[in-house]
Write an enzyme that holds these catalytic residues in place. Structure first.
Site, PDB file in Angstrom:
ATOM      1  N   GLY A 141       0.849  -1.193   0.000  1.00  0.00           N
ATOM      2  CA  GLY A 141       0.000   0.000   0.000  1.00  0.00           C
ATOM      3  C   GLY A 141       0.881   1.238   0.000  1.00  0.00           C
ATOM      4  N   GLY A 173     -10.882  10.531   0.813  1.00  0.00           N
ATOM      5  CA  GLY A 173     -10.793  11.898   1.341  1.00  0.00           C
ATOM      6  C   GLY A 173      -9.615  12.641   0.771  1.00  0.00           C
ATOM      7  N   GLU A 203     -11.601  19.819   5.788  1.00  0.00           N
ATOM      8  CA  GLU A 203     -12.370  18.721   6.389  1.00  0.00           C
ATOM      9  C   GLU A 203     -12.628  19.035   7.840  1.00  0.00           C
ATOM     10  OE1 GLU A 203     -10.199  15.072   5.928  1.00  0.00           O
ATOM     11  OE2 GLU A 203     -11.210  14.557   4.071  1.00  0.00           O
ATOM     12  N   ASP A 218      -2.873  -8.977   9.979  1.00  0.00           N
ATOM     13  CA  ASP A 218      -1.776  -9.960   9.927  1.00  0.00           C
ATOM     14  C   ASP A 218      -0.480  -9.407  10.533  1.00  0.00           C
ATOM     15  OD1 ASP A 218      -3.734 -11.178   8.463  1.00  0.00           O
ATOM     16  OD2 ASP A 218      -2.461 -11.710   6.763  1.00  0.00           O
ATOM     17  N   HIS A 260     -16.181   4.341  11.611  1.00  0.00           N
ATOM     18  CA  HIS A 260     -16.869   5.312  10.758  1.00  0.00           C
ATOM     19  C   HIS A 260     -18.367   5.130  10.965  1.00  0.00           C
ATOM     20  CE1 HIS A 260     -18.247   7.582   7.336  1.00  0.00           C
ATOM     21  NE2 HIS A 260     -17.032   8.078   7.232  1.00  0.00           N
ATOM     22  N   ARG A 305     -18.390  12.940  14.990  1.00  0.00           N
ATOM     23  CA  ARG A 305     -18.431  11.595  14.396  1.00  0.00           C
ATOM     24  C   ARG A 305     -18.659  10.489  15.432  1.00  0.00           C
ATOM     25  NH1 ARG A 305     -13.528   9.069  10.710  1.00  0.00           N
ATOM     26  NH2 ARG A 305     -14.288  10.218   8.928  1.00  0.00           N
ATOM     27  N   HIS A 319     -12.804   1.386  10.938  1.00  0.00           N
ATOM     28  CA  HIS A 319     -12.308   2.197   9.826  1.00  0.00           C
ATOM     29  C   HIS A 319     -10.784   2.340   9.852  1.00  0.00           C
ATOM     30  CE1 HIS A 319     -12.611   5.073   6.633  1.00  0.00           C
ATOM     31  NE2 HIS A 319     -12.202   6.085   7.370  1.00  0.00           N
ATOM     32  N   ARG A 377      -7.488   9.434  15.271  1.00  0.00           N
ATOM     33  CA  ARG A 377      -6.788   9.997  14.114  1.00  0.00           C
ATOM     34  C   ARG A 377      -7.537  11.197  13.537  1.00  0.00           C
ATOM     35  NH1 ARG A 377      -7.619   8.381   8.064  1.00  0.00           N
ATOM     36  NH2 ARG A 377      -9.688   8.134   8.949  1.00  0.00           N
TER      37      ARG A 377
END
Ligand SMILES: Cc1cc2nc3c(=O)[nH]c(=O)nc-3n(C[C@H](O)[C@H](O)[C@H](O)COP(=O)(O)OP(=O)(O)OC[C@H]3O[C@@H](n4cnc5c(N)ncnc54)[C@H](O)[C@@H]3O)c2cc1C
Length: 512
Positions: A10, A44, A110, A203, A224, A270, A327, A362
């Site tokens: 990633g 985002g 945001e 993992d 989320h 949130r 999330h 976060r």
């Protein structure tokens, strides 16, 4: 044998490969194809202070505020400063960020960010574009091993020297490396409800744990509020922006579920919205997002609209069933400033690492940035580290043991170790599913995959049981407030047991 073996492709794994010199031999392993990852799903953007009205100090302030008095203050500061330059580097190298009429990156704002500092690429395709960019820039430089599942890290003496893998044909082989790096991403798939990619099964946590590494902050999981949920299955994220445009949260009889919970209703913070939705599911029944009155939904939210249509739902006409989903994992494998774990020769970066910069919660769009910044740091560290001689890798006998994960574990994770946690449930969970040490190579490959999921689940539950307070992503029904005795305290887990360490959460000299 490679100079560097990176488990995971990633943002973190690929940025490391991109940042290492091409004189080194580099292997990149991915469990599935090279693209499938949480990075590819990121909609985002990437946070970085680039405009005149902003500064890294403001970015640090917002990050620390979101972190609920649990982030490592000095690291946050250096992280956001380096974040600024790593994003500038990507702009110069040609990552196609969306630009304004002046040709400069068009910065979005945001929630919880005090300035416009979110860079996007291709609108809500930021993660995909970033992956394409990094795959392109590492072509010819790395040896890719797609469909190679890391089963066990090889530790000889005290040092990590390689990894046992199952290849695309299901055959076992060992890959040796002078430097081993875990970049295996998150844990969302341990839960029944999640926004995460299929590869996010924790993992890295299990691999590191079984190799003797210290893990920390595992109790801090961000949920989320609105994951599209059909037949108990998660079917993609519905972003906050939809509620921002006026969508309601209602129950099966059309009652607004946020009534009497928060004056801002659907636009409450949130975590409050997420807890209200989850409570309603557990105590009353399903919750729906009603977006039928939003004019031009398909134009305003093309990706969400097409995902709904793929699941035979038309947001202009129908209610969308939603439930909170796992999330992002703030905790992970404990690392130094340079990404080193407590096992010599083993590094961790990206979501599987705990760098301390997210604390207990976060700040949105800080995770891609974390992957980029800490990958660069590991690249620097590797180049200045002594090159250990190649080691002889052990050959293991055929697997002889069996392990099957309890079938309902993801559901139990969602209900008991999810967004609402209660003392008795946590106690019961860790009694039913105790944290164990497995000789991984003694088990068949698909059993090891289950052991990784089991171990990662147990690690999170154990830490959640130990932290008798609520903070950031960790909410205890029996201890619903922050407790002073836990401020600055970090729960560490390893094969040696549990420890609590101190973290410096304030840096009075520079951060207000
Ligand atoms: C829907 C969604 C939207 C998001 N939006 C944003 C956003 O806008 N901004 C932001 O900053 N963050 C966002 N995030 C979070 C962010 O995307 C992730 O935290 C980040 O991409 C993680 O990157 P990574 O490199 O650590 O892991 P990943 O990108 O998940 O990559 C993990 C890699 O590890 C490999 N792997 C895993 N296990 C094994 C194994 N056993 N053997 C071999 N390989 C293995 C996988 O195959 C994969 O290649 C979002 C997350 C989700 C789910």
């Amino acid at each position: 044998m490679f100079d560097v073996c990176i488990v995971g492709g990633g943002v973190a794994g690929l940025m490391l490969a991109h940042s290492l010199p091409s004189t080194l031999s580099i292997a990149v392993l991915t469990k599935e194809d090279p693209i499938t990852s949480n990075t590819a799903l990121a909609q985002g953007g990437i946070a970085a202070s680039l405009c005149a009205e902003d500064s890294p100090a403001f970015h640090a302030h917002d990050t620390l505020f979101a972190a609920a008095d649990h982030a490592y203050a000095e690291r946050v500061e250096s992280f956001v400063y380096e974040g600024q330059s790593v994003v500038e580097q990507l702009v110069q190298e040609g990552l196609p960020f969306d630009a304004g009429p002046d040709g400069l990156p068009d910065l979005g704002q945001e929630g919880a960010h005090s300035a416009r500092r979110i860079l996007h690429a291709g609108g809500d395709q930021t993660g995909k574009r970033l992956m394409q960019f990094l795959v392109h820039h590492t072509k010819g430089k790395v040896t890719r091993f797609p469909f190679h599942q890391a089963l066990e890290l090889i530790v000889e003496g005290e040092k990590c020297t390689g990894v046992l893998v199952s290849d695309s044909k299901g055959e076992r082989k060992t890959i040796g490396a002078r430097h081993m790096v875990l970049a295996t991403g998150g844990i969302g798939q341990l839960y029944q409800q999640t926004s995460n990619s299929a590869v996010a099964t924790g993992d890295g946590l299990s691999l590191a744990f079984h190799a003797g590494a210290v893990l920390e902050d595992l109790e801090f999981v961000q949920f989320h509020p609105t994951v599209l949920t059909l037949g108990g299955k998660s079917c993609g994220l519905i972003s906050e922006a939809v509620r921002g445009e006026g969508a309601f949260l209602i129950d099966a009889v059309g009652q607004r579920i946020m009534e009497g919970i928060h004056p801002l209703m659907e636009l409450a913070p949130r975590d409050i919205v997420a807890r209200a939705i989850e409570r309603h599911w557990q105590q009353v029944g399903p919750v729906y997002l009603d977006a039928t009155h939003i004019a031009g939904f398909e134009k305003k939210f093309p990706s969400i609209n097409s995902n709904c249509q793929e699941h035979s739902l038309d947001p202009a006409e129908q209610l969308l069933p939603v439930r909170p989903g796992a999330h992002f994992h703030m905790g992970g494998v404990q690392t130094t400033d340079s990404g080193e774990t407590s096992v010599p020769g083993l590094y961790a970066i990206g979501e599987t690492a705990s760098t301390g910069v997210h604390g207990a919660n976060r700040l949105a769009s800080n995770s891609l940035l974390e992957g980029l910044v800490f990958a660069k740091r590991v690249a620097t560290k590797i180049q200045s580290s002594p090159h250990f001689p190649f080691a002889f890798l052990p050959v293991h006998s055929a697997p002889s043991k069996e392990f099957r994960i309890p079938e309902n574990l993801p559901l139990r994770m969602t209900e008991k170790i999810g967004i609402l946690r209660a003392k008795e449930d946590l106690q019961q969970f860790i009694e039913d599913y105790p944290l164990r040490h497995f000789q991984l190579h003694d088990y068949p490959d698909n059993h090891i995959a289950q052991i990784h999921r089991y171990t990662a689940s147990c690690l999170i539950a154990t830490a959640a049981h130990l932290r008798t307070e609520s903070r950031g992503g960790h909410y205890r029904l029996d201890e619903p407030a922050k407790a002073d005795k836990w401020t600055g305290k970090v729960i560490e887990l390893s094969l040696k047991g549990t420890a609590v360490s101190e973290r410096k959460i304030k840096n009075e000299e520079t951060v207000q």
